[in-house]
Design a protein around this motif. Structure first.
Motif, PDB file in Angstrom:
ATOM      1  N   LEU A 117       0.742  -1.157  -0.099  1.00 36.29           N
ATOM      2  CA  LEU A 117       0.039   0.075   0.056  1.00 36.29           C
ATOM      3  C   LEU A 117       0.809   1.177  -0.030  1.00 36.29           C
ATOM      4  O   LEU A 117       1.650   1.497   0.885  1.00 36.29           O
ATOM      5  CB  LEU A 117      -0.685  -0.305   1.309  1.00 36.29           C
ATOM      6  CG  LEU A 117      -2.031   1.203   1.298  1.00 36.29           C
ATOM      7  CD1 LEU A 117      -2.994   0.906  -0.080  1.00 36.29           C
ATOM      8  CD2 LEU A 117      -2.662   0.959   2.419  1.00 36.29           C
ATOM      9  N   LEU A 118       0.858   1.985  -1.039  1.00 31.69           N
ATOM     10  CA  LEU A 118       1.675   3.329  -0.967  1.00 31.69           C
ATOM     11  C   LEU A 118       1.183   4.598  -0.379  1.00 31.69           C
ATOM     12  O   LEU A 118      -0.165   4.278  -0.028  1.00 31.69           O
ATOM     13  CB  LEU A 118       1.736   3.732  -2.573  1.00 31.69           C
ATOM     14  CG  LEU A 118       2.315   2.464  -3.592  1.00 31.69           C
ATOM     15  CD1 LEU A 118       2.256   3.052  -4.925  1.00 31.69           C
ATOM     16  CD2 LEU A 118       3.797   2.113  -3.202  1.00 31.69           C
ATOM     17  N   SER A 119       2.004   5.418  -0.221  1.00 29.25           N
ATOM     18  CA  SER A 119       1.720   6.542   0.661  1.00 29.25           C
ATOM     19  C   SER A 119       0.589   7.295   0.113  1.00 29.25           C
ATOM     20  O   SER A 119      -0.194   7.893   0.669  1.00 29.25           O
ATOM     21  CB  SER A 119       2.976   7.280   0.871  1.00 29.25           C
ATOM     22  OG  SER A 119       3.416   7.936  -0.115  1.00 29.25           O
ATOM     23  N   ASN A 120       0.306   7.201  -1.439  1.00 31.94           N
ATOM     24  CA  ASN A 120      -0.635   7.999  -1.882  1.00 31.94           C
ATOM     25  C   ASN A 120      -1.993   7.312  -2.026  1.00 31.94           C
ATOM     26  O   ASN A 120      -2.840   7.741  -2.748  1.00 31.94           O
ATOM     27  CB  ASN A 120      -0.237   8.328  -3.458  1.00 31.94           C
ATOM     28  CG  ASN A 120      -0.041   7.285  -4.301  1.00 31.94           C
ATOM     29  OD1 ASN A 120      -0.132   5.770  -4.043  1.00 31.94           O
ATOM     30  ND2 ASN A 120       0.729   7.487  -5.450  1.00 31.94           N
ATOM     31  N   GLY A 121      -2.170   6.063  -1.272  1.00 33.78           N
ATOM     32  CA  GLY A 121      -3.239   5.323  -1.232  1.00 33.78           C
ATOM     33  C   GLY A 121      -3.396   4.372  -2.413  1.00 33.78           C
ATOM     34  O   GLY A 121      -4.538   3.590  -2.372  1.00 33.78           O
ATOM     35  N   ARG A 122      -2.491   4.234  -3.145  1.00 34.54           N
ATOM     36  CA  ARG A 122      -2.723   3.065  -4.277  1.00 34.54           C
ATOM     37  C   ARG A 122      -1.956   1.986  -3.642  1.00 34.54           C
ATOM     38  O   ARG A 122      -1.214   1.863  -2.917  1.00 34.54           O
ATOM     39  CB  ARG A 122      -1.923   3.731  -5.534  1.00 34.54           C
ATOM     40  CG  ARG A 122      -2.649   4.960  -6.069  1.00 34.54           C
ATOM     41  CD  ARG A 122      -1.968   5.606  -7.217  1.00 34.54           C
ATOM     42  NE  ARG A 122      -2.877   6.795  -7.789  1.00 34.54           N
ATOM     43  CZ  ARG A 122      -2.978   7.266  -8.955  1.00 34.54           C
ATOM     44  NH1 ARG A 122      -2.177   6.683  -9.927  1.00 34.54           N
ATOM     45  NH2 ARG A 122      -3.505   8.341  -9.304  1.00 34.54           N
ATOM     46  N   LEU A 123      -2.446   0.938  -4.810  1.00 33.30           N
ATOM     47  CA  LEU A 123      -1.856  -0.445  -4.385  1.00 33.30           C
ATOM     48  C   LEU A 123      -0.884  -1.004  -5.520  1.00 33.30           C
ATOM     49  O   LEU A 123      -1.241  -0.764  -6.694  1.00 33.30           O
ATOM     50  CB  LEU A 123      -3.067  -1.531  -4.405  1.00 33.30           C
ATOM     51  CG  LEU A 123      -3.083  -2.627  -3.426  1.00 33.30           C
ATOM     52  CD1 LEU A 123      -2.852  -2.188  -1.936  1.00 33.30           C
ATOM     53  CD2 LEU A 123      -4.335  -3.199  -3.635  1.00 33.30           C
TER      54      LEU A 123
END
Length: 141
Positions: A117-123
């Motif tokens: 889970l990336l910090s920008n909310g993307r997977l």
């Protein structure tokens, strides 16, 4: 009295959000990278799985029921792609989901996968097969 109920509701809602396990943060609906399908990731016991819940091609032709025609197992080639589990066995460890498998119905290929889970909310989906690695970025619905 009404203000107290609203305040209590807000406090309980906040606590519920705070109580969410870090491992459950991938649970929900995600568009694949090219937005041709939507995958619902859910918890299955102690692991995480994902199933196809929407296909863009059905917007044009809702009666069409895409089949798993490229599956290496001939007995599975008539099953519907919609509703199919394509991710299985992801285990949460050290802030990542590892040791899973992913299936690509378009190609009929099973591969290893892990998820971040990336910090920008993307997977970030990392797929590995026979020494090759491919990364995709999925977005929340």
């Amino acid at each position: 009295m009404m203000k107290h109920r609203v305040l209590l509701f807000l406090i309980l809602s906040f606590l519920n959000i705070q109580a969410q396990e870090p491992s459950d943060k991938i649970v929900g609906s995600w568009f694949n990278e090219d937005k041709t399908s939507k995958i619902e990731i859910y918890k299955a016991g102690e692991t995480y799985s994902g199933k196809i819940v929407w296909l863009a091609e059905l917007e044009k032709n809702p009666e069409r029921k895409p089949k798993d025609k490229n599956n290496p197992n001939p007995e599975l080639r008539t099953r519907n792609v919609l509703g199919m589990d394509i991710i299985n066995g992801l285990q949460y460890s050290g802030g990542k989901w590892i040791n899973g498998t992913i299936y690509t119905p378009k190609r009929g290929i099973y591969a290893d996968c892990k998820v971040e889970l990336l910090s920008n909310g993307r997977l970030k989906i990392i797929v590995s097969k026979s020494g090759f690695t491919k990364t995709q970025i999925w977005t929340r619905k």
